[in-house]
Design a protein around this motif. Structure first.
Motif, short mmCIF file in Angstrom:
data_model
loop_
_atom_site.label_atom_id
_atom_site.label_comp_id
_atom_site.label_asym_id
_atom_site.label_seq_id
_atom_site.Cartn_x
_atom_site.Cartn_y
_atom_site.Cartn_z
N GLU A 122 -3.35 10.07 6.92
CA GLU A 122 -2.66 10.48 5.69
C GLU A 122 -3.61 11.27 4.79
OE1 GLU A 122 0.39 10.34 5.41
OE2 GLU A 122 1.19 8.59 6.45
N PHE A 123 -4.86 10.83 4.68
CA PHE A 123 -5.82 11.59 3.88
C PHE A 123 -5.99 13.00 4.43
CE2 PHE A 123 -10.40 12.87 3.69
CZ PHE A 123 -10.35 13.38 2.40
N GLU A 175 -8.61 4.47 0.07
CA GLU A 175 -8.01 3.30 0.70
C GLU A 175 -8.42 3.17 2.17
OE1 GLU A 175 -5.83 -0.15 -0.05
OE2 GLU A 175 -6.64 1.42 -1.35
N ARG A 176 -8.66 4.28 2.84
CA ARG A 176 -8.97 4.22 4.28
C ARG A 176 -10.24 3.43 4.56
NH1 ARG A 176 -11.88 9.62 5.79
NH2 ARG A 176 -12.89 10.18 3.83
N TRP A 217 -5.40 7.82 -0.40
CA TRP A 217 -5.76 7.48 0.99
C TRP A 217 -7.23 7.74 1.27
CZ3 TRP A 217 -2.72 4.25 3.06
CH2 TRP A 217 -1.34 4.31 2.87
N THR A 239 0.83 -1.20 0.00
CA THR A 239 0.00 0.00 0.00
C THR A 239 0.86 1.25 0.00
OG1 THR A 239 -1.65 -1.24 1.27
CG2 THR A 239 -1.92 1.13 1.16
N GLU A 240 1.91 1.23 0.80
CA GLU A 240 2.86 2.35 0.82
C GLU A 240 3.50 2.53 -0.56
OE1 GLU A 240 7.39 2.67 2.26
OE2 GLU A 240 6.00 2.05 3.84
N ALA A 258 -4.40 5.50 7.60
CA ALA A 258 -4.89 5.95 6.29
C ALA A 258 -5.76 7.20 6.43
CB ALA A 258 -5.66 4.83 5.61
N HIS A 259 -6.62 7.23 7.45
CA HIS A 259 -7.42 8.44 7.71
C HIS A 259 -6.50 9.64 7.96
CE1 HIS A 259 -11.50 6.92 7.77
NE2 HIS A 259 -11.17 5.94 8.58
N ALA A 280 1.05 4.19 -3.04
CA ALA A 280 0.94 5.64 -2.81
C ALA A 280 2.17 6.37 -3.34
CB ALA A 280 0.76 5.92 -1.32
#
Length: 622
Positions: free
Chosen positions: A399-400, A384-385, A381, A315-316, A396-397, A319
Motif C-alpha cells: 500500500e505504501f 504502519e508497515r 502505511w 488499521t483499514e 502494508a509495504h 487509513a
C-alpha cells in the motif's frame, strides 16, 4: 493571507489565515489553532447559506404547511442569545451543508422543485428542525412545527423519534419546549400521539433514538465525533437514504473498531491523529462491502463529515479516516484560499488528467485533492508497515509503494505547464510544499515482492485508464489495418491520440483486489467475488497474479480472440507480456495500448479471422 479576521471599513468581516497555515496543511500538520481558524470560515459560509435559503424560501412563498422560514431564523437567534455554543455546533453539523446546497438547487430550478417525489416543503422543513433542536439544547421555550416522514421526526444533532403507525408518508409534527417538567425537556406530537423527551436527550427511549456520540483519542486528547445513522441529509450522494439504523451489534462493532483505530493513530501517527481530532465531526456508516472494496466519501460542503463502509479491521479504518479527513481539510482551506483558477468563459474546458486512483479523467482540482488525500494514506502505511508482521506487513509495504508512486506521478503531472495554468500562485505553492514533503519517500526501501506487486498495480491502472479514455485517430488506424493486410511495415504512420469524452469506465479492476488478497493471505484465490466477470477472464487474472505467466497469456489470448474490445484482457495481456519479458511486443502495449486495441477492432470488424494480439503488437513495435 496574514492574521486571522479583519473588518473592512465597510461591509462584513473578512477571514484571513497565515501563510504558515497553508504550508503546514500541505505537509499534513493541522494544529488546533489552524483548525479553529478554518472552522470559523466554515461557520461564516453556513451563515451565508442560511441567509440564502431563507431569502429563497421567502421569495418562493414558503411552500407547504410549515410556518415562514423567518420564524425558524428568529428562534435560532433566540437560541444563540441563550447559548451561542449550541448554534455554532449546529451550523458546523456536516449535514447542514448538504441540506442547504440541495435545497438552494431545488429552489433555483423550478423543474426540480416541482418534480414528483419528496415535496419541497419537506426539504424546507429541515430549517425548522434545526431551530427546534437549537431550542431544546439551549433551553429556550418554543413551539415549532417540524417535518415528519413515515412517522419519523429528526432533530439534527439530537436524534430521531419514531411514532407507531398508521401514518401518511409526509406530515408535520409539533415540538413543544415551552412546558417541560417532571423530568422532561420537550414533547413531540404527531397527530394524536405524544412522545416526551427526557431531560437527557442523549438517553435512548422506547421510541427515541439519540445520536451516537463517540469518545476516542486519535491525537492524544479526547474527541467526540458522532456516529450518524439518523440525519436525513447525512449522505450527500442520496438525501433521505432508505438504509435501516444500526443495530446494537453493528454499533458495538463500530465503537470497537474506532477505539482500536484511535489507539493506532495515537501510538504512531501524531500528525494524522491531531488532524482527525480537529476535523472529524460525523461518521456516517455505510453497508459493509466485499473485502478490499471498501467505500468512503466526503463532500466539499460537509466539512468534517465522513461516509465509510464498515471496515474489516481497525488499521483499514484508520487509513480510510485519514484519507477522508484530509479531503475535509483541503475543502475548508480552498473555501478561504483561491487554489484553483476559474475556467476562462471563452474556453471553459480545462484539461482532464490521469489520476492513478480513479477510473475517470480528473480536472486539476480533483488531482490536487487526490494527491493530498493519498499522500496521507501513503504516509500512514509508510509508518504502519514497520509495526506489522508477516502477511500484514507485506500488504502494508504494498500500500505504501502503490500510493507513494501514485502521488509522485500526480504531482509530476501538476508540475507540467498545462495544469499549472489552472492553479493560482497559492495553488502552485501548495503543490510545491506537498511535493517537498513527499519527496524523501522515494528513497525508502520496500521489500522486493510487495514492491514488484505494487509496480504491477501501477502499470495495470495506467494501461486500463488509457484503454478506456484515449482514442486513436480512426483514419490512421484504418491505414495501419490496410498495411497489415498487405504485409507492409507500419513505419511512417503517425497516429494522433486524443482524450475521449469522459464516460463510464468501470470500477477498480478485480486484479487490484486479487493482489491484495495474495499479499494478505499468501494466495490469490480466496475472498473475491468474480460474479460480474467472465469466468475465462477471471481465470486468466488469477493465473497472472499467482505468477503463472504462460497460463495467463493463453487465457488473455483466448478472451481477445472472441472479444477484441475487452479492455481488461488487453491490460492483463500487457502485464503478462511484461512478466514474460516478451520485449518485442511489450513496449507497444505499455506505451500505446489504446492503439493496439483500436487496430484489433478494425481488423476484426472487416470479417477477417481473429488476429493474434501478440503478433499484432510485435508488428506495431517495428
Amino acid at each position: 493571507m496574514s492574521g486571522t479576521t479583519s473588518r473592512p471599513a465597510k461591509g462584513t468581516p473578512r477571514h484571513r489565515i497565515p501563510v504558515a497555515d497553508l504550508d503546514a496543511v500541505a505537509a499534513g500538520r493541522v494544529t488546533g489553532k489552524t483548525a479553529a481558524r478554518l472552522f470559523r470560515i466554515e461557520r461564516s459560509r453556513r451563515m451565508l447559506m442560511l441567509r440564502g435559503v431563507t431569502a429563497a424560501l421567502v421569495a418562493a412563498g414558503d411552500p407547504g404547511p410549515l410556518p415562514p422560514a423567518t420564524e425558524a431564523v428568529g428562534l435560532l437567534l433566540r437560541a444563540e442569545a441563550a447559548d451561542g455554543r449550541v448554534v455554532s455546533e449546529l451550523l458546523a453539523h456536516p449535514a447542514v451543508g448538504v441540506w442547504a446546497v440541495g435545497l438552494l438547487n431545488r429552489l433555483r430550478s423550478k423543474e426540480a422543485a416541482d418534480a414528483p417525489g419528496r415535496p419541497l416543503w419537506q426539504d424546507a422543513g429541515y430549517l425548522h428542525a434545526l431551530a427546534g433542536a437549537a431550542a431544546v439544547r439551549a433551553g429556550v421555550s418554543a413551539v415549532v412545527r417540524v417535518p415528519a416522514r413515515n412517522g419519523t421526526v429528526c432533530l439534527p444533532t439530537l436524534g430521531r423519534a419514531e411514532f407507531p403507525g398508521p401514518h401518511v408518508e409526509y406530515a408535520t409534527a409539533v415540538l413543544d419546549t415551552s412546558t417541560p417538567g417532571g423530568g422532561e425537556t420537550a414533547t413531540l406530537t404527531l397527530g394524536t400521539r405524544v412522545l416526551r423527551l427526557s431531560e437527557e436527550p442523549g438517553r435512548p427511549g422506547e421510541r427515541w433514538h439519540p445520536v451516537r456520540p463517540l469518545v476516542w483519542s486519535p491525537g492524544g486528547r479526547a474527541h467526540s465525533p458522532v456516529l450518524d445513522d439518523s440525519d436525513p441529509y447525512r449522505d450527500f450522494r442520496d438525501p433521505h437514504p432508505a438504509r435501516e439504523p444500526l443495530t446494537a451489534a453493528e454499533e458495538d462493532r463500530w465503537r470497537r473498531l474506532l477505539a482500536e483505530a484511535g489507539r493506532v493513530l495515537a501510538a504512531r501517527h501524531p500528525d494524522a491523529g491531531e488532524l482527525l481530532s480537529s476535523f472529524l465531526r460525523t461518521l456516517t456508516p455505510l453497508p459493509r462491502m466485499p473485502r478490499f472494496r471498501t467505500a468512503s466519501a466526503s463532500y466539499s460542503e460537509a466539512v468534517g463529515g465522513v461516509l465509510a463502509s464498515e471496515p474489516y479491521d481497525a488499521t483499514e479504518l484508520a487509513a480510510t479516516l485519514v484519507h477522508e479527513a484530509r479531503h475535509s481539510v483541503l475543502n475548508s482551506l480552498a473555501h478561504q484560499v483561491g487554489l484553483f483558477r476559474r475556467p476562462d468563459p471563452k474556453d471553459p474546458d480545462e484539461p482532464l488528467l490521469y489520476a492513478p486512483w480513479r477510473s475517470d479523467p480528473r480536472p486539476t482540482s480533483g488531482l490536487v485533492h487526490g494527491a493530498f488525500a493519498f499522500a496521507g494514506v501513503a504516509d500512514f502505511w509508510r509508518v504502519e508497515r514497520h509495526a506489522l508482521h508477516g502477511h500484514r506487513a507485506d500488504l502494508a509495504h504494498f500500500e505504501f509503494a502503490v500510493w507513494r508512486d501514485a502521488v509522485t506521478q500526480a504531482l509530476r503531472s501538476l508540475s507540467a505547464p498545462e495544469p499549472q495554468a489552472c492553479l493560482t500562485d497559492w495553488g502552485r505553492r501548495f503543490v510545491a510544499r506537498l511535493a517537498s514533503w513527499t519527496a524523501p519517500w522515494a528513497r525508502e526501501q520496500v521489500p522486493p515482492r510487495p514492491l514488484a506487486t505494487a509496480r504491477a498495480e501501477g502499470v495495470d491502472l495506467r494501461v486500463t485508464w488509457r484503454l478506456h479514455h484515449l482514442r486513436a485517430e480512426p483514419g490512421a488506424v484504418r491505414e495501419l489495418a490496410e498495411r497489415w493486410r498487405a504485409g507492409q511495415s507500419p513505419r511512417g504512420v503517425d497516429v494522433p491520440v486524443e482524450l475521449g469524452r469522459p464516460g463510464a469506465a468501470g470500477g477498480r479492476e478485480p486484479r487490484s483486489e486479487l493482489r491484495r488478497v495474495l499479499l494478505a493471505d499468501g494466495e490469490p484465490a480466496g475472498g473475491i467475488d468474480g460474479a460480474d466477470r467472465p469466468a475465462d477472464l477471471l481465470a486468466a487474472d488469477l493465473s497472472l497474479v499467482a505468477g503463472d505467466t504462460a497460463d495467463a497469456l493463453r487465457g488473455y489470448r483466448t478472451v481477445l480472440a472472441d472479444d477484441p474490445g475487452a479492455h481488461a484482457a488487453w491490460a492483463g495481456l500487457t502485464l503478462a507480456l511484461a512478466a514474460a519479458d516478451a520485449t518485442a511486443a511489450t513496449p507497444c502495449l505499455l506505451g500505446r495500448p489504446e492503439l493496439v486495441r483500436a487496430l484489433a477492432l478494425e481488423l476484426h470488424g472487416d470479417g477477417a479471422c481473429s488476429v493474434d494480439p501478440v503478433k499484432l503488437c510485435t508488428w506495431l513495435s517495428e
